[in-house]
Design a protein around this motif. Structure first.
Motif, PDB file in Angstrom:
ATOM      1  N   THR A   1      -2.397  -1.318  35.679  1.00 14.52           N
ATOM      2  CA  THR A   1      -2.884  -2.581  35.141  1.00 14.52           C
ATOM      3  C   THR A   1      -1.750  -3.217  34.351  1.00 14.52           C
ATOM      4  N   PRO A   2      -1.630  -4.541  34.363  1.00 12.03           N
ATOM      5  CA  PRO A   2      -0.529  -5.171  33.652  1.00 12.03           C
ATOM      6  C   PRO A   2      -0.620  -4.924  32.153  1.00 12.03           C
ATOM      7  N   ASN A   3       0.509  -4.703  31.550  1.00  7.32           N
ATOM      8  CA  ASN A   3       0.600  -4.503  30.106  1.00  7.32           C
ATOM      9  C   ASN A   3       0.591  -5.871  29.443  1.00  7.32           C
ATOM     10  N   HIS A   4      -0.325  -6.103  28.527  1.00  2.00           N
ATOM     11  CA  HIS A   4      -0.459  -7.394  27.860  1.00  2.00           C
ATOM     12  C   HIS A   4       0.852  -7.824  27.197  1.00  2.00           C
ATOM     13  N   GLU A   5       1.583  -6.873  26.622  1.00  2.00           N
ATOM     14  CA  GLU A   5       2.835  -7.209  25.949  1.00  2.00           C
ATOM     15  C   GLU A   5       3.889  -7.710  26.922  1.00  2.00           C
ATOM     16  N   CYS A   6       3.831  -7.286  28.170  1.00  2.87           N
ATOM     17  CA  CYS A   6       4.840  -7.676  29.150  1.00  2.87           C
ATOM     18  C   CYS A   6       4.503  -8.994  29.835  1.00  2.87           C
ATOM     19  N   THR A   7       3.254  -9.404  29.813  1.00  2.00           N
ATOM     20  CA  THR A   7       2.860 -10.589  30.558  1.00  2.00           C
ATOM     21  C   THR A   7       2.644 -11.811  29.683  1.00  2.00           C
ATOM     22  N   ARG A   8       2.681 -11.654  28.373  1.00  2.00           N
ATOM     23  CA  ARG A   8       2.500 -12.781  27.454  1.00  2.00           C
ATOM     24  C   ARG A   8       3.596 -12.735  26.402  1.00  2.00           C
ATOM     25  N   VAL A   9       3.909 -13.884  25.840  1.00  2.00           N
ATOM     26  CA  VAL A   9       4.940 -13.978  24.823  1.00  2.00           C
ATOM     27  C   VAL A   9       4.526 -15.059  23.826  1.00  2.00           C
ATOM     28  N   HIS A  10       4.853 -14.846  22.550  1.00  2.00           N
ATOM     29  CA  HIS A  10       4.547 -15.847  21.530  1.00  2.00           C
ATOM     30  C   HIS A  10       5.803 -16.677  21.301  1.00  2.00           C
ATOM     31  N   VAL A  11       5.675 -17.991  21.435  1.00  3.09           N
ATOM     32  CA  VAL A  11       6.811 -18.888  21.262  1.00  3.09           C
ATOM     33  C   VAL A  11       6.449 -20.013  20.299  1.00  3.09           C
ATOM     34  N   THR A  12       7.480 -20.570  19.681  1.00  2.00           N
ATOM     35  CA  THR A  12       7.322 -21.751  18.841  1.00  2.00           C
ATOM     36  C   THR A  12       8.315 -22.798  19.313  1.00  2.00           C
ATOM     37  N   PRO A  13       8.001 -24.079  19.166  1.00  4.21           N
ATOM     38  CA  PRO A  13       8.960 -25.105  19.573  1.00  4.21           C
ATOM     39  C   PRO A  13      10.194 -25.055  18.677  1.00  4.21           C
ATOM     40  N   ALA A  14      11.367 -25.277  19.256  1.00  2.83           N
ATOM     41  CA  ALA A  14      12.590 -25.362  18.466  1.00  2.83           C
ATOM     42  C   ALA A  14      12.500 -26.607  17.581  1.00  2.83           C
ATOM     43  N   GLU A  15      13.228 -26.602  16.485  1.00  2.00           N
ATOM     44  CA  GLU A  15      13.175 -27.720  15.548  1.00  2.00           C
ATOM     45  C   GLU A  15      13.548 -29.021  16.258  1.00  2.00           C
ATOM     46  N   GLY A  16      12.711 -30.024  16.067  1.00  3.36           N
ATOM     47  CA  GLY A  16      12.948 -31.331  16.663  1.00  3.36           C
ATOM     48  C   GLY A  16      12.540 -31.447  18.120  1.00  3.36           C
ATOM     49  N   ARG A  17      11.908 -30.430  18.677  1.00  2.04           N
ATOM     50  CA  ARG A  17      11.507 -30.459  20.087  1.00  2.04           C
ATOM     51  C   ARG A  17       9.996 -30.602  20.212  1.00  2.04           C
ATOM     52  N   ALA A  18       9.580 -31.370  21.195  1.00  4.63           N
ATOM     53  CA  ALA A  18       8.173 -31.478  21.577  1.00  4.63           C
ATOM     54  C   ALA A  18       8.071 -30.829  22.957  1.00  4.63           C
ATOM     55  N   VAL A  19       7.248 -29.807  23.069  1.00  2.00           N
ATOM     56  CA  VAL A  19       7.174 -29.022  24.301  1.00  2.00           C
ATOM     57  C   VAL A  19       5.779 -29.141  24.905  1.00  2.00           C
ATOM     58  N   ARG A  20       5.731 -29.494  26.177  1.00  2.00           N
ATOM     59  CA  ARG A  20       4.467 -29.608  26.905  1.00  2.00           C
ATOM     60  C   ARG A  20       4.036 -28.239  27.423  1.00  2.00           C
ATOM     61  N   MET A  21       2.723 -28.049  27.475  1.00  2.00           N
ATOM     62  CA  MET A  21       2.153 -26.785  27.930  1.00  2.00           C
ATOM     63  C   MET A  21       1.360 -27.025  29.211  1.00  2.00           C
ATOM     64  N   PRO A  22       1.914 -26.671  30.376  1.00  2.00           N
ATOM     65  CA  PRO A  22       1.214 -26.930  31.637  1.00  2.00           C
ATOM     66  C   PRO A  22      -0.146 -26.251  31.733  1.00  2.00           C
ATOM     67  N   GLU A  23      -0.295 -25.080  31.118  1.00  2.00           N
ATOM     68  CA  GLU A  23      -1.574 -24.369  31.211  1.00  2.00           C
ATOM     69  C   GLU A  23      -2.648 -24.999  30.335  1.00  2.00           C
ATOM     70  N   ARG A  24      -2.290 -25.976  29.539  1.00  2.00           N
ATOM     71  CA  ARG A  24      -3.275 -26.688  28.699  1.00  2.00           C
ATOM     72  C   ARG A  24      -3.250 -28.187  28.989  1.00  2.00           C
ATOM     73  N   GLY A  25      -3.118 -28.525  30.245  1.00  2.00           N
ATOM     74  CA  GLY A  25      -3.153 -29.929  30.647  1.00  2.00           C
ATOM     75  C   GLY A  25      -1.983 -30.741  30.122  1.00  2.00           C
ATOM     76  N   HIS A  26      -0.842 -30.119  29.918  1.00  2.00           N
ATOM     77  CA  HIS A  26       0.397 -30.737  29.438  1.00  2.00           C
ATOM     78  C   HIS A  26       0.286 -31.278  28.012  1.00  2.00           C
ATOM     79  N   ALA A  27      -0.618 -30.679  27.240  1.00  2.00           N
ATOM     80  CA  ALA A  27      -0.721 -31.027  25.819  1.00  2.00           C
ATOM     81  C   ALA A  27       0.534 -30.514  25.103  1.00  2.00           C
TER      82      ALA A  27
END
Length: 73
Positions: free
Chosen positions: A9-35
């Protein structure tokens, strides 16, 4: 006679990652309707899209959270 191993079974730690936007960047999230990603970041799937965002510096990968408990001395 061969021995079959059960499917892994896939290991949760290997298939997900926690990220934050770099300073001054706006990042779209395709899995949330590009919010836009919130400033505090969130957990996202570890896939080609997010690997590229990390590689070009749009987001910063945070280390995995440690288990809750008493701090070590």
């Amino acid at each position: 006679m061969t021995t079959q191993t059960p499917p892994q079974t896939p290991n949760h730690e290997c298939t997900r990652v926690h990220v934050t936007p770099a300073e001054g960047r706006a990042v779209r999230m395709p899995e949330r309707g590009h919010a836009l990603m919130p400033a505090e970041g969130c957990e996202v799937p570890r896939n080609v899209y997010w690997a590229r965002r990390i590689a070009v510096g749009d987001v910063q990968e945070l280390p995995p959270a440690t288990t809750k408990g008493k701090p070590s001395k």
